[in-house]
Each structure stands twice: as C-alpha cells, then as structure tokens.
Design a protein around this motif. Sequence first.
Motif, PDB file in Angstrom:
ATOM      1  N   VAL A   1      11.027 157.160 -73.122  1.00  0.00           N
ATOM      2  CA  VAL A   1      11.775 156.051 -72.516  1.00  0.00           C
ATOM      3  C   VAL A   1      11.741 156.206 -70.993  1.00  0.00           C
ATOM      4  N   ALA A   2      11.881 157.443 -70.502  1.00  0.00           N
ATOM      5  CA  ALA A   2      11.807 157.673 -69.056  1.00  0.00           C
ATOM      6  C   ALA A   2      10.456 157.209 -68.521  1.00  0.00           C
ATOM      7  N   TRP A   3       9.389 157.548 -69.256  1.00  0.00           N
ATOM      8  CA  TRP A   3       8.052 157.151 -68.819  1.00  0.00           C
ATOM      9  C   TRP A   3       7.895 155.628 -68.862  1.00  0.00           C
TER      10      TRP A   3
ATOM     11  N   TYR B   1       6.972 150.455 -66.571  1.00  0.00           N
ATOM     12  CA  TYR B   1       7.103 149.003 -66.684  1.00  0.00           C
ATOM     13  C   TYR B   1       8.260 148.434 -65.867  1.00  0.00           C
ATOM     14  N   ALA B   2       9.267 149.260 -65.544  1.00  0.00           N
ATOM     15  CA  ALA B   2      10.390 148.729 -64.768  1.00  0.00           C
ATOM     16  C   ALA B   2      10.467 149.405 -63.396  1.00  0.00           C
ATOM     17  N   GLU B   3       9.540 150.337 -63.147  1.00  0.00           N
ATOM     18  CA  GLU B   3       9.516 151.101 -61.900  1.00  0.00           C
ATOM     19  C   GLU B   3      10.860 151.746 -61.593  1.00  0.00           C
ATOM     20  N   LEU B   4      11.552 152.134 -62.639  1.00  0.00           N
ATOM     21  CA  LEU B   4      12.818 152.824 -62.462  1.00  0.00           C
ATOM     22  C   LEU B   4      12.530 154.313 -62.285  1.00  0.00           C
TER      23      LEU B   4
ATOM     24  N   TRP C   1      15.884 159.353 -61.406  1.00  0.00           N
ATOM     25  CA  TRP C   1      17.350 159.423 -61.427  1.00  0.00           C
ATOM     26  C   TRP C   1      17.951 158.305 -62.266  1.00  0.00           C
ATOM     27  N   GLY C   2      17.348 157.131 -62.187  1.00  0.00           N
ATOM     28  CA  GLY C   2      17.822 156.025 -63.009  1.00  0.00           C
ATOM     29  C   GLY C   2      17.587 156.319 -64.479  1.00  0.00           C
ATOM     30  N   ALA C   3      16.382 156.870 -64.774  1.00  0.00           N
ATOM     31  CA  ALA C   3      16.034 157.183 -66.159  1.00  0.00           C
ATOM     32  C   ALA C   3      16.977 158.237 -66.721  1.00  0.00           C
ATOM     33  N   LEU C   4      17.415 159.144 -65.854  1.00  0.00           N
ATOM     34  CA  LEU C   4      18.289 160.234 -66.297  1.00  0.00           C
ATOM     35  C   LEU C   4      19.583 159.670 -66.884  1.00  0.00           C
TER      36      LEU C   4
ATOM     37  N   GLY D   1      18.123 163.067 -75.888  1.00  0.00           N
ATOM     38  CA  GLY D   1      17.365 162.182 -75.008  1.00  0.00           C
ATOM     39  C   GLY D   1      17.386 162.669 -73.576  1.00  0.00           C
ATOM     40  N   LEU D   2      18.552 163.156 -73.143  1.00  0.00           N
ATOM     41  CA  LEU D   2      18.683 163.666 -71.780  1.00  0.00           C
ATOM     42  C   LEU D   2      17.772 164.877 -71.565  1.00  0.00           C
ATOM     43  N   ALA D   3      17.762 165.775 -72.552  1.00  0.00           N
ATOM     44  CA  ALA D   3      16.876 166.935 -72.453  1.00  0.00           C
ATOM     45  C   ALA D   3      15.432 166.469 -72.347  1.00  0.00           C
TER      46      ALA D   3
END
Lengths: 294, 402
Positions: free
Chosen positions: A57-59, A64-67, A70-73, A210-212
């Motif tokens: 999901v982070a990737w 695709y959202a250029e997040l 830190w946002g992904a975290l 998910g966080l890990a």
Amino acid sequence: MFELIGIPPQALFGQLLLGLINGAFYALLSLGLALIFGLLNIINFSHGAQYMMGAFVAWLLLRYAELPYWGALILAPLVVGALGVVIERLMLRRLYELDHLYGLLLTFGLALVIEGGFRHIYGISGQPYAIPPSLQGGTNLGFMFLPTYRAWVVVASLALCLGTWAVIEKTRLGAYLRAATENPTLVRAFGINVPVMITLTYGGGVALAGLAGVMAAPIYSVNPVMGSNLIIIVFAVVVIGGMGSILGSVITGYGLGLVEGLTKVFWPEASSTVIFVIMAVVLLIKPAGLFGRA
Amino acid sequence: MNFKQALLGAACAMMMAGAAQAQISDNKVKIGVLTDLSGTYSDLSGQGSVVAAEMAVADFGGKVKGAAVEVVSADHQNKADISSAIARKWYDSEGVDVITDLVTSAVALAVREVARERKKIDIVSGAASTALTGKACSETGFHWAYDTYAMAVGTGKAVVKQGGDSWFFLTADYAFGHALEGDTAAVVKENGGKVVGQVRHPFPNADFSSFLLQAQASKAKIIGLANAGQDTINAIKQAKEFGITDSGQSLASLLIFITDIHSLGLDTAKDLLMTTGFYWDADDESRAFAKRFKEKTGKMPTMIHAGVYSSVMQYLKAIDAAGTDEGVAVSAKLREMPVKDFFAKDGKVRADGRMVHDMYLAQVKKPAESKQPWDYLKVVRTIPGDEAYRPLEKGDCPLVKK
C-alpha cells in the motif's frame, strides 16, 4: 588489538546493534500477533500477508498518489487495518465459538489468497521503494556505520511497543479489553459494546502489521512473499515469549534479534535455525513460554 | 497448364507431404515449456518463457514439414520431483518432443535424466549449473542461454582487470551459490586477484546487514554476491543503506537479471557490473524482438526469455533440416547448424550440448543516463563466446573424446 570471543569488540558491538534493529521488527510484528491472540484467541496466520500489504500500500500510494513515506506511515496502516476490520466482521466473527484450529485455517487460507493475488498482479520480483530523503545517510559510530533509517526503526518500534503495552495494561480501555476476554457476558452487562471492541482490536493488531510493512519497505525488497518467511520466525517469537503475553513477545522479539545477530557472526549457516532451536528448548522447559501463564 | 498436369502435380505434392509427415511423430510437434509459473523465478522465466516459445512458433509459421507445432506449459514449482514427473508424463503419454526453459538447476538436472533415458530432447535456458554440459551432459541435451562459468568469467575477470583484486563473497548456502562462488573464486585467482573471505548466508534471507558488516570489515575491494533473486535484491538495497557502496567498496553481482534491476531502481543499482547473455537495447534486432515481447507481457525480456525464443526457433529449423522430429537425429542437426538470430549472432553448439555465443559485460546506468523505461544497462564489453564459456575439454563430459 585485543579480541573478545574471537572477534574484535568493535565488530561485536556492531553486530549486537544490528541484532537489536532486527529485533525491533520482530517485536513490532509479534506485538500485533500477541495482541490478537491474547484478546481474541485467534492465531492470526495472515499477519505476514498483512505486513506485506502494508509495504505494498505504501508503494501504491507513492506510485499512484505520490504520497511520500510519512503520509504512507499513517495512511497505509489505516487501509490495512480497515481490511482487517472487514475480515473480522465477515469471517472471523463466526469462528469465536469454535476450536483455535478453525481461525488458524481461515487466516492461513486468507494469507495464501492475498499473496497469490498480489503475485498475479505485480509479479514476484518486487517494487522499488527508496528511503525518505530526511532519513537517508547515517552516522559513523566508530565501531560501525549506523544508517539513520535503522535508528528511526528502533526508536519507532520501541515507542509503539511501549505505547501498546501501556494502553492494554494501564488504561481503562485496556482493562475493559482484558475483562472482555475473560468474561464477555459480564462486561456487556455493564453496557460496554464488546463486539465493536473486539473488531477494533483485530483491526488494531492488523494495522500494526501494516505499519511494520511500511517501515520495512525502504530496506527490504517489497514483494508478495516478503511476509511468508518472516511470519514463521515471528510465530516462534510469540511462542517463546508466551502466547498472548504482550510484554513477553516484545522482550523476546528484541532478545531473539540479538541472539540471531550473534549467530550470523559465529555460525552464519545456522542463523535461520537458531530461533527454532531456542523455541524447542523453551517449550521443553517452560511449555507456557518465558512470560506466559500456565 | 492443363488439367492432367495439374492433377499430376497435386498428386506429387500430396505424396511428398505424406512422406514428410510420416517422419513427424503423431503428425504434430509439441514443445513443452517447463518453468516456474508461481515462485521466485516466475518473473525472470515463467509466463514470459511461454510467450517467447509461442512467438518463435508463430514466427516460424506455425508448421514444420506440414505438421502443426503446439506449445504446452506447466509449473514445476522449483521442485525436482514434480518436474521429473511432469517430464515423464509429457514425453511418454502426451507426445511432447522437446522440453525447454527449465529454470532452477535441480529441476534441469532431474529432467535431463528423464530425457536421456528416452532419447528425447531437452534445451535448458533457465538454469545456470555447468554440470548440464559437464558430468550430466547428454546426446539429446542442450544448454542455451548462460551458465555459472560464463557469469564468473564475465564479471570476475572484468572486475579484477579494473583493479578489483581482493574479494569477499556473500554466498547463498546451497549448491548453486557454492558453485557460483567456486567458479568465480577460480577466475579471480587466475587473473591475479585474491579471495580474503566469505560468508554463507541461509537461503532465503531477508536481512543482510550483519553479513554486509562482515564484508565491510574484511576490507576487500569487491563484495561478490553469489546469490540470486530476492537475496541479491535485498543485499544490494542494504549495501547502499549501510553506505558500503559509497565508501569505496564495490558490489559485483554474479547472477542478476534485468527484472531485478527494474525492481531495485537505478538509484540503488547504479554502477553495478553484471554479465548477461542478452540485452534488449543492444541492436535493432534485439530491440524489435523486445518491443513485440513487451506488447504481449508488459515487461522487457530477460536473457532466459530471449534464450527460449532462440532455442525453439533453432529446434524447429533443425527438424526442418533433418526431416524428422526423432530426438537423436534432430540433436545431430542442432550440433551441426550455426545459430544466427538476434540472440546469438554467431552461435555454435558444441559436442557437450553447450550453445556458445557472445556474452555482454554491462554496467547499470545512473538515473540521469536512463532516457526511457527499461533503459538500464550500458554494454561495457562483448565477451567472445569461446572466452566466456568453459573450454570443451575441461567439463568432464563423457561425450567429448579426449
């Protein structure tokens, strides 16, 4: 230069620190597992797949959202946790009355389905994910080069583990949760919505996985099977620590990271086995685990 | 032309076709692509190899000597027992004439024995072990795309010549890793370099920091990665993180594919030296093949994919030349005919079954040098086939007369 157990002390310090860093990952993953087992009595075999989903999901958010990282975290664990809530509501809920084995089989099956799906769509080679610019580089400690990112992993993992432990053991919410595990009917009689609490607990445990996963993405290959090898080790950690004991699994996570780190220096070939040997020995001497209540 | 002549012509044509067809068993040529469709190697071989085989069949015209050509595929799950069971079923009861791809050395060696017993053909493009053209060589067995020796020579020799004369190996602790380390260490020493140490890591392994620190402490100029797939990707990713590549030590990856570079990203993989049997952007012919392949699969072909195409094409040409699909006869033709296509400019098949062709020593581009997607490598040197591959007499292949 003098030597300690056959290698220079500097090298030894370096290896111990690395062991601690790996232990941080074990602790973070086993924390979620212990939480789910301790409070729901579910052996969550899809924990590894949920860890992988966190990284993916982070990737996806970056791609695709250029997040950025830190946002992904924050967002990725929420997404994965929400999926966990759906799984609990639709499926796991029906198994609480049955033997542990049913929960294990369901979550194991789910893990295979999730991993197979990601493999079908994204292939096996994995996706690139860079270390965020603010955490790149590192510090020369004299005995080793400590990447800033690894230092951040240890700090974040420690904070999360202690935070989770404090919530469960020291707050009113935690007291309700523990009470609901012991006697759900009585807790409901006090007007507390136990099913919602259980759902959120599973979601929370899954969100930790998910966080890990997000934290692992910059340093490990982000691929559909990244969780399946790790999960076995993490299960061993939880068993050694004592099934369901949160503090036990955290301490064991760090401890086994250290032991594994040392094995990698003295007998590298055995480093994938050492944890299981320890597990066998612990189970022989103390079947409930180091911190478990028999 | 009058009616009588036309009838005579048609009759003659039918007779000839009939005669030719009689030589093709079941009036069909079946090509079996036995590969890893779901596991670790499914990106660098897998479905892409099936597509490559189908492309070769279509380009050949779909028929050889009037018989239809069909491609079948199966997932061997990287297990030797599963693969030999499939190979037996294919050869014995499903009319498969040749098995190709065969990624994973244990699989290739297991299928080699099944094929040998039946005098059926196997053409390996996926696996790396040099045993396939050494002790396990066979009259009807071939090794097409690359092998551990070519990888060791290509990268090992080039790195030593550039001044990387002290090596520390990170080796995957199983047969393949040991073989790759052994072959490379020999090349390093032959060229005047020295090996200062090695560490054998479990397979698979996610965290390499401890091993990398040991490699760093060895002060070796070069850290040789004798592993593959996810292990290689993780090791390279973490070597960058620990500042190893920025502090003067260099990595030499002894087996890496373009799909791995794609997964790492150029920023992490830049400057890495590697040996490959094929690069899509090498010339117009390879670009043309790669473009068609990408339209079908969404990815650029690896050297295994290109090798599968080349070997299937050559196999069909050999049937055409031999006029039969009988294993021993086709094998003899394969050893006779030169290989000339986009994969092998001037290839030849030796007595031990090794297809000798030029290899490329390539370096991964820096992000700024990459102009388009999959523009990852620059070819540093073309290694002549005779230098790249193990000399015929050194392989201990029983078919080679001494």
